[in-house]
Structure formats: C-alpha cells, structure tokens
Enzyme design. Sequence first.
Site: not given
Length: 503
Positions: A204-206, A208-209, A213, A266, A274, A298
């Site tokens: 995934s792209r960022a 909220t971070s 990767t 979540d 997910s 998290k």
Amino acid sequence: MSEPHNRLRLVRAGIDTYQQPVVYMHRDCHVCRSEGFTALTRVLARSGDREVIATLNVVVDDHLALNVAALSEAAWQVLKPDPDAWATFSHAEPPASAAALRAKVFGQRLDDTDFLALMQDAVANRLSDIELTAFVTACAGDRLDNDETIALTKAMLAVGERIEWGGGPVLDKHCVGGLPGNRTTPIVVAIIAAAGHRIPKTSSRAITSPAGTADAMEVMAPVALDIDAMRRVVEREGGCIVWGGNVRLSPADDLLIRIEHPLDFDSDGQLVASVLSKKAAAGSTHALIDIPVGPTAKVRSAAAAASLEARLLVTAQALGLHLTVMRTDGAQPVGYGIGPALEARDVLSVLRNEAEAPRDLRNRALDIAGALLDAVPGAEPGKGRAQAHMLLDSGAALAKFLAICEAQGGFTEPKPAPHLRPVLANRTGRIERIDNRRLARIAKLAGAPGSAAAGIDCRVRIGNSVRSGEPLFQIHAQTPGELEYAFGYATAHPDVFEIGAAG
C-alpha cells in the site's frame, strides 16, 4: 422521437473525490427540478453503454450551466464519456443489502449471504459513504465474531480479482503497521526470490503514515503495474513489490479503508478481513504476519496481540492459507529513516551490507525471511534464518532486488532532501521512551510522503544516553517552509523522546 427529459451534457469537473463518484448539477436545472433531486441524492447516470451510481452535489451559483452535469474524477473514469457526450439521470434503486446493513447496525449477526450482498453493493457503488460508514461503525470494536470475520473475508475475496500462479508455494508477508521505518518488505522479497521462491508482493501507499512500502519502493523503481505486468515480473524474477491499488485485488477493502482512516478506528475482524482477503487474492499459499507490539504502536498490549493472532489463524485456516504470526518489538522506530527516500536508503544500505546499515532493520528482515523459508513445504525447520543470512551476506539478495527493479521499469538511486535541520536534546540523560506516533507526525509535517525526500533521520534508541544540545534526530524537507513547520512542531513537543536521569 423526443429527447428524454432527464438528459444533461457531461463535463469534467476536475475534482478529485478519491474513490467516491460525485455528480454536480445546478439546483435550478430541469433534471433536479423534475426528478426532485436534492444534495446527497444517490443518482444513476447512464451514458452510452456505461452507467455509474453517484452522489449528487448541488451548485447554487453560476459556476455550472443549467444544461450541464459535471463529473468528479471517480465518476468520469467509470463512465469514460466521449467528447460532448450526454447522460440520462434517474434515482438509484435502494441497495439489495439495505436490510443486512440495518440488521448489523442494530446488533444482529450476519451470515455469508449478507456479507456477500454488502460487498457486492459496495464495489458496485450502490452504497453511499454514509452507508459504508454505518457498516464500518457497526462492525467496529468486538462486533464481528470469528464466523462473521471469515464470512466478511470470503465476501471481500469474492468481489475482486484473484491471481493463480499454478502449483507450488507462493509466499507473502504483511505487517499490521504502526511502527515508523519498519521497511522490511523489499529486503524480505529480495531474499525469498533469491532463494528461488515466488513472492508476488502487493503493498500500500501511505494513508496516515509518512511512508508506505509502495512509496518507499517507488523511489527506487516503478510500482504502478497492472496485473499482467506484475505477472511478467514474477515469472521473470520470482518476486515483485508493486502498488496494490493498481491491481485491485480486493476493491471492497480499498473502499472500507477509505472510510476507516478518517474515523481512526477499525476492529480485529475488519483488519483480519482486509489483510487476508488480499493475501488470498494475490494467490498466496504461505504468509507471515508481523505484529509489532508497543505502547504507541497499532497493537499496544500482549493481550491485544494474542486476540488478533487467534483471529488471524482461524480465518486463514478457513481460507486454506498457511499462516505464520510473529510478534515483534513495537516500542520504537526501525531503521534510521522515516519517509520514502530515507527508508529506501536504509533498505539499500542493508542489501549492500554496508557497515553503517541499521542493525535492527537487518535483523528484523532476516527474522521474517527466515520464518518464511522455514514455512516452505519440505524445508528443514530452523534453518531458514541461516539461509536468509547467507543470501544477504553473499550479495545474492542485492542482485535479485536490482533485477526486480529493472523488471518493474528500472532502478533509481534515492535522492537526498535539500534542507536539513537537527532537533536537539533539551536535557542530559537516558532515552526511556519514544512516541512513535508523534515522531511519524513530524515526518509528515516535513512533507512525507508527498515529498519523497522528506522525513526524519533518527539514530538514537531506547537505552541510549544523550547530552543536552546533542541531536536526537534530523529533519529533512524539500522546502524551507516545510522544514520550519516540522521543526516548530518538534520543539513544541519535546516529550516525543522521554529522557530520564543519566544511568
């Protein structure tokens, strides 16, 4: 034959509403008046042989002509209208899953059929963002049991594409997140592929971070490959690291993530659905999940990690997926860099076996790669880490990584940011605690991930001694304004690093 009364000419609004199709009409246009459309009405737009269900936004001034409907980027990409195209508009039918949604909101359990209907309506855009928010909220906390988690996972898998790789093991890994700089994936993929195994990694792209990767990898090679290109890379080199948003293996998950992140909550059930729906969709047979545990990660406690691990394992078993779960230290960042280019620099430093490479990143990558190699059918238990160590030390992993980059479109060396500024310790003592979340926020305020070179470089760790006036970390930014913005926040929050008495 007269023209339909509910017809408007289409124009491109040039507005990014992310994945939510939106249509804009003037409140006094004949379609709004005759159909009784009001703001947030769900409308069905048909143009040629395509259709889309969109949310109506009403224009009240003269920015839009009365005979025109403007489409957001998401709606435009679905309809793909010709120049000067027209569309007809009508009320959208209520979603078939409305009863299931209502039942979940009122606390009832759902079955496989209910979850499948909900995910089908979600990917067909028959559920509005308000309805999706109601679903996410109704499933949050502990409101999904194990059977519901399995049903949701299978439903998400059923409404997306699925890659088949033929016989033999297909490996994968995932980290549940919350730990800045934990960029083990490119190293692990390189080691596993160098060992001769397949590891088609979608990342995934960022959101909220400061970096996902895919953001870090994109500094070094193209990642926006489609499924056919991804397959060619894996068939040629054994592995890949591509952006999952372009291959759309679990589109329902992408929609739910869009809702979950602004809400900032979540549930274990949603997280498991997910992660595992994407692993199964990518054709994985053996996967490893990394769960960092720490006070600002998290997952914050051993009990929470145990609960998540149990749900991951029971769901993976129902999917026929062989799963290994690792709990790792989530008390502090991993590697030196936080931000796409800085994390890419650390990855290359480890792969190149440089003396100054971050040891924690190297060791985590070896632990994960070793556990994956141990999971391969027929492997001798406990030998995987030594094999991973050999492949990294020999340069085989670096050669494989560069070959994967070339197959994906070519390797690029990460470029440093032009503006740097250190943040200094305000007292002498020993580092006792690091706030991962605030450290990540500083990197984002510096411009990451939008500015790939932006972020922070942090070399101190819990247990290190520092003197007043010594650097704790260095801010990297593309512009002086972003540098000052991040520096202002860092100096206003000196408790990012808790410094106790000198040992």
